[in-house]
Scaffold this motif. Sequence first.
Motif, PDB file in Angstrom:
ATOM      1  N   ALA A 150      -6.020  22.922  24.779  1.00  0.00           N
ATOM      2  CA  ALA A 150      -7.270  24.344  25.469  1.00  0.00           C
ATOM      3  C   ALA A 150      -8.823  23.681  25.774  1.00  0.00           C
ATOM      4  CB  ALA A 150      -7.144  25.689  25.071  1.00  0.00           C
ATOM      5  N   GLY A 151      -8.894  23.391  24.017  1.00  0.00           N
ATOM      6  CA  GLY A 151     -10.531  22.995  23.862  1.00  0.00           C
ATOM      7  C   GLY A 151     -11.046  21.560  24.806  1.00  0.00           C
ATOM      8  N   MET A 152      -9.857  20.810  24.620  1.00  0.00           N
ATOM      9  CA  MET A 152     -11.132  20.166  25.484  1.00  0.00           C
ATOM     10  C   MET A 152     -10.803  19.745  27.406  1.00  0.00           C
ATOM     11  SD  MET A 152     -10.869  17.370  22.523  1.00  0.00           S
ATOM     12  CE  MET A 152     -10.592  15.410  24.417  1.00  0.00           C
ATOM     13  N   ALA A 153      -9.863  20.735  27.480  1.00  0.00           N
ATOM     14  CA  ALA A 153      -9.883  21.031  29.169  1.00  0.00           C
ATOM     15  C   ALA A 153     -10.712  22.166  29.469  1.00  0.00           C
ATOM     16  CB  ALA A 153      -8.227  22.108  29.287  1.00  0.00           C
ATOM     17  N   ALA A 154     -11.614  22.855  28.411  1.00  0.00           N
ATOM     18  CA  ALA A 154     -13.067  23.177  28.893  1.00  0.00           C
ATOM     19  C   ALA A 154     -13.364  22.239  28.721  1.00  0.00           C
ATOM     20  CB  ALA A 154     -12.757  24.829  28.213  1.00  0.00           C
ATOM     21  N   ALA A 155     -13.537  21.342  27.170  1.00  0.00           N
ATOM     22  CA  ALA A 155     -14.670  20.434  27.448  1.00  0.00           C
ATOM     23  C   ALA A 155     -14.639  19.471  28.807  1.00  0.00           C
ATOM     24  CB  ALA A 155     -14.958  19.820  26.559  1.00  0.00           C
ATOM     25  N   GLN A 156     -13.824  19.308  29.135  1.00  0.00           N
ATOM     26  CA  GLN A 156     -13.567  18.481  31.395  1.00  0.00           C
ATOM     27  C   GLN A 156     -14.622  19.164  32.113  1.00  0.00           C
ATOM     28  OE1 GLN A 156     -13.261  14.979  30.649  1.00  0.00           O
ATOM     29  NE2 GLN A 156     -13.774  15.346  32.817  1.00  0.00           N
ATOM     30  N   ARG A 157     -13.847  20.873  32.586  1.00  0.00           N
ATOM     31  CA  ARG A 157     -14.659  21.579  32.788  1.00  0.00           C
ATOM     32  C   ARG A 157     -15.860  21.288  33.097  1.00  0.00           C
ATOM     33  NH1 ARG A 157      -9.825  24.612  31.608  1.00  0.00           N
ATOM     34  NH2 ARG A 157     -10.955  26.223  30.717  1.00  0.00           N
ATOM     35  N   LEU A 158     -16.507  21.369  31.711  1.00  0.00           N
ATOM     36  CA  LEU A 158     -18.063  21.225  31.702  1.00  0.00           C
ATOM     37  C   LEU A 158     -18.369  20.387  31.825  1.00  0.00           C
ATOM     38  CD1 LEU A 158     -20.300  23.233  30.493  1.00  0.00           C
ATOM     39  CD2 LEU A 158     -20.431  22.152  28.880  1.00  0.00           C
ATOM     40  N   ILE A 159     -17.582  19.318  31.646  1.00  0.00           N
ATOM     41  CA  ILE A 159     -18.414  17.961  32.265  1.00  0.00           C
ATOM     42  C   ILE A 159     -18.737  17.515  33.624  1.00  0.00           C
ATOM     43  CG2 ILE A 159     -18.365  15.469  31.871  1.00  0.00           C
ATOM     44  CD1 ILE A 159     -17.299  15.715  29.109  1.00  0.00           C
ATOM     45  N   ASP A 160     -17.090  17.893  34.372  1.00  0.00           N
ATOM     46  CA  ASP A 160     -17.237  17.940  35.393  1.00  0.00           C
ATOM     47  C   ASP A 160     -18.009  18.937  36.732  1.00  0.00           C
ATOM     48  OD1 ASP A 160     -15.326  16.017  35.264  1.00  0.00           O
ATOM     49  OD2 ASP A 160     -12.847  17.556  35.274  1.00  0.00           O
ATOM     50  N   GLU A 161     -18.349  20.265  35.580  1.00  0.00           N
ATOM     51  CA  GLU A 161     -19.179  21.034  37.046  1.00  0.00           C
ATOM     52  C   GLU A 161     -20.312  20.621  36.419  1.00  0.00           C
ATOM     53  OE1 GLU A 161     -18.135  25.596  36.142  1.00  0.00           O
ATOM     54  OE2 GLU A 161     -15.679  24.845  35.776  1.00  0.00           O
ATOM     55  N   HIS A 162     -21.107  20.252  35.590  1.00  0.00           N
ATOM     56  CA  HIS A 162     -22.189  20.316  35.154  1.00  0.00           C
ATOM     57  C   HIS A 162     -23.300  18.870  34.655  1.00  0.00           C
ATOM     58  CE1 HIS A 162     -22.338  24.258  35.279  1.00  0.00           C
ATOM     59  NE2 HIS A 162     -21.759  24.744  34.555  1.00  0.00           N
ATOM     60  N   GLY A 163     -22.384  18.495  34.611  1.00  0.00           N
ATOM     61  CA  GLY A 163     -22.425  15.985  34.291  1.00  0.00           C
ATOM     62  C   GLY A 163     -23.680  16.209  34.967  1.00  0.00           C
ATOM     63  N   THR A 164     -23.662  15.751  35.929  1.00  0.00           N
ATOM     64  CA  THR A 164     -24.802  15.569  36.587  1.00  0.00           C
ATOM     65  C   THR A 164     -26.430  16.366  35.948  1.00  0.00           C
ATOM     66  OG1 THR A 164     -24.242  15.038  38.766  1.00  0.00           O
ATOM     67  CG2 THR A 164     -25.960  15.170  38.515  1.00  0.00           C
ATOM     68  N   PHE A 165     -26.261  17.367  35.716  1.00  0.00           N
ATOM     69  CA  PHE A 165     -27.326  18.594  35.387  1.00  0.00           C
ATOM     70  C   PHE A 165     -27.772  18.072  33.795  1.00  0.00           C
ATOM     71  CE2 PHE A 165     -28.789  21.600  32.311  1.00  0.00           C
ATOM     72  CZ  PHE A 165     -30.374  22.252  32.950  1.00  0.00           C
TER      73      PHE A 165
END
Length: 50
Positions: A15-30
């Motif tokens: 769950a933690g890894m999935a949340a981290a990946q979502r954060l990167i996917d959504e805000h990685g460029t920022f």
Amino acid sequence: MQRLSIEDTTGARAAGMAAAQRLIDEHGTFLDDLEQQLDVPYQQQPGAAA
């Protein structure tokens, strides 16, 4: 070691890894842009290592 076993069996790690990946996917460029902006003062200092 016990903590890792508990995390793996309860799904907490996944769950933690999935949340981290979502954060990167959504805000990685920022986050990449922010990191570059924060690094600028260090790169402009005389004698700074390249």
